[in-house]
Scaffold this motif. Structure first.
Motif, PDB file in Angstrom:
ATOM      1  N   LEU A 163     -59.385  33.410 -16.672  1.00 21.02           N
ATOM      2  CA  LEU A 163     -58.833  32.187 -16.103  1.00 21.02           C
ATOM      3  C   LEU A 163     -58.196  32.461 -14.742  1.00 21.02           C
ATOM      4  O   LEU A 163     -57.544  33.490 -14.565  1.00 21.02           O
ATOM      5  CB  LEU A 163     -57.755  31.614 -17.034  1.00 21.02           C
ATOM      6  N   HIS A 164     -58.355  31.504 -13.849  1.00 24.33           N
ATOM      7  CA  HIS A 164     -57.708  31.541 -12.549  1.00 24.33           C
ATOM      8  C   HIS A 164     -56.802  30.328 -12.450  1.00 24.33           C
ATOM      9  O   HIS A 164     -57.050  29.315 -13.090  1.00 24.33           O
ATOM     10  CB  HIS A 164     -58.741  31.438 -11.417  1.00 24.33           C
ATOM     11  N   TYR A 165     -55.762  30.436 -11.643  1.00 24.96           N
ATOM     12  CA  TYR A 165     -54.998  29.223 -11.338  1.00 24.96           C
ATOM     13  C   TYR A 165     -54.431  29.307  -9.932  1.00 24.96           C
ATOM     14  O   TYR A 165     -54.379  30.382  -9.323  1.00 24.96           O
ATOM     15  CB  TYR A 165     -53.921  28.927 -12.379  1.00 24.96           C
ATOM     16  N   HIS A 166     -54.064  28.149  -9.439  1.00 21.30           N
ATOM     17  CA  HIS A 166     -53.539  28.023  -8.086  1.00 21.30           C
ATOM     18  C   HIS A 166     -52.250  27.221  -8.152  1.00 21.30           C
ATOM     19  O   HIS A 166     -52.089  26.373  -9.024  1.00 21.30           O
ATOM     20  CB  HIS A 166     -54.548  27.296  -7.188  1.00 21.30           C
ATOM     21  N   LEU A 167     -51.353  27.476  -7.202  1.00 22.54           N
ATOM     22  CA  LEU A 167     -50.090  26.727  -7.169  1.00 22.54           C
ATOM     23  C   LEU A 167     -50.127  25.625  -6.125  1.00 22.54           C
ATOM     24  O   LEU A 167     -49.358  24.676  -6.184  1.00 22.54           O
ATOM     25  CB  LEU A 167     -48.923  27.674  -6.893  1.00 22.54           C
ATOM     26  N   LYS A 168     -51.046  25.770  -5.143  1.00 26.77           N
ATOM     27  CA  LYS A 168     -51.072  24.805  -4.039  1.00 26.77           C
ATOM     28  C   LYS A 168     -52.311  23.934  -4.052  1.00 26.77           C
ATOM     29  O   LYS A 168     -52.277  22.797  -3.602  1.00 26.77           O
ATOM     30  CB  LYS A 168     -50.996  25.546  -2.701  1.00 26.77           C
ATOM     31  N   GLN A 169     -53.411  24.462  -4.480  1.00 25.41           N
ATOM     32  CA  GLN A 169     -54.670  23.726  -4.332  1.00 25.41           C
ATOM     33  C   GLN A 169     -55.195  23.175  -5.653  1.00 25.41           C
ATOM     34  O   GLN A 169     -54.918  23.692  -6.726  1.00 25.41           O
ATOM     35  CB  GLN A 169     -55.757  24.623  -3.726  1.00 25.41           C
ATOM     36  N   ALA A 170     -55.962  22.097  -5.512  1.00 24.62           N
ATOM     37  CA  ALA A 170     -56.750  21.593  -6.637  1.00 24.62           C
ATOM     38  C   ALA A 170     -58.178  22.089  -6.465  1.00 24.62           C
ATOM     39  O   ALA A 170     -58.624  22.368  -5.343  1.00 24.62           O
ATOM     40  CB  ALA A 170     -56.717  20.075  -6.658  1.00 24.62           C
ATOM     41  N   ASP A 171     -58.895  22.215  -7.570  1.00 25.23           N
ATOM     42  CA  ASP A 171     -60.330  22.533  -7.578  1.00 25.23           C
ATOM     43  C   ASP A 171     -61.051  21.307  -8.131  1.00 25.23           C
ATOM     44  O   ASP A 171     -60.535  20.640  -9.034  1.00 25.23           O
ATOM     45  CB  ASP A 171     -60.640  23.680  -8.544  1.00 25.23           C
ATOM     46  N   VAL A 172     -62.249  21.054  -7.630  1.00 27.09           N
ATOM     47  CA  VAL A 172     -63.075  19.995  -8.220  1.00 27.09           C
ATOM     48  C   VAL A 172     -64.441  20.605  -8.479  1.00 27.09           C
ATOM     49  O   VAL A 172     -65.123  21.023  -7.538  1.00 27.09           O
ATOM     50  CB  VAL A 172     -63.174  18.752  -7.307  1.00 27.09           C
ATOM     51  N   TRP A 173     -64.820  20.680  -9.741  1.00 24.80           N
ATOM     52  CA  TRP A 173     -65.981  21.476 -10.173  1.00 24.80           C
ATOM     53  C   TRP A 173     -67.168  20.614 -10.539  1.00 24.80           C
ATOM     54  O   TRP A 173     -67.025  19.572 -11.175  1.00 24.80           O
ATOM     55  CB  TRP A 173     -65.606  22.296 -11.407  1.00 24.80           C
TER      56      TRP A 173
END
Ligand SMILES: Cc1cn([C@H]2C[C@H](O)[C@@H](COP(=O)(O)OP(=O)(O)O[C@H]3O[C@@H](C)C(=O)[C@@H](O)[C@H]3O)O2)c(=O)[nH]c1=O
Length: 162
Positions: free
Chosen positions: A61-71
């Motif tokens: 799993l990956h996560y980000h604190l600032k960005q959103a991902d759209v898959w």
């Protein structure tokens, strides 16, 4: 899960194959509003493509604190997305969500910052096309990882033999 949005795409099929509209910055005719609305307010900073070409690999799993991902998983590829809400103040904190994407399910998944994400390819090769709302900066990468076999998600990767 709070803030996660799954947007089903309209598939046009004919004897040559298929066509999908993936992105719109505005609606033009009836039926085109929903796609424009889905992307409204989503800042497209970078478009990415990732391909897994090995068997039995889980990405994340990956996560980000600032960005959103759209898959988006382009057919005929197929994959299983697993999400875990890491946001302490979220009404769904600690909850998980599973979404199967790709062949048979043409859809975008909006993954907000603070939601850990990973996928298990269900085809080999397996492509993932996605956008992010912040440009990747090698000097300040907004990239964090938790193990794929974290107890909260370990069981969710399985493909059941029912
Ligand atoms: C994410 C990224 C990586 N890179 C480089 C860094 C590194 O040398 C190489 C591979 O990077 P990674 O190992 O992070 O690639 P990858 O494991 O595919 O990471 C990505 O996985 C998907 C599932 C996500 O959720 C993304 O947010 C991102 O974390 O590509 C860029 O140049 N730009 C980028 O935007």
């Amino acid at each position: 899960m709070e803030g996660v949005r799954v947007f089903p795409l309209r598939r046009f099929v004919d004897d040559r194959g298929l066509f999908l509209e993936l992105y719109r910055n505005q609606a033009t005719h009836p039926g085109s509003e929903e796609l424009a609305r889905f992307f409204s307010g989503v800042e497209v900073a970078q478009l990415n493509y990732s391909l897994v070409t090995v068997n039995e690999h889980i990405k994340g799993l990956h996560y980000h604190l600032k960005q959103a991902d759209v898959w988006f998983c382009p057919p005929p590829f197929k994959l299983k997305v697993v999400l875990l809400d890491l946001r302490r103040n979220s009404p769904t904190a600690g909850k998980t969500q599973v979404v199967v994407l790709g062949e048979g399910k043409d859809a975008w998944v909006y993954i907000p910052a603070g939601v850990a994400h990973g996928y298990r390819p269900l085809t080999n090769p397996c492509g993932l096309f996605y956008l992010v709302t912040r440009c990747f900066d090698l000097n300040d990468p907004d990239e964090y990882r938790i193990p794929w076999d974290h107890p909260a998600v370990k069981e969710l990767w399985e493909v059941k033999n029912e």
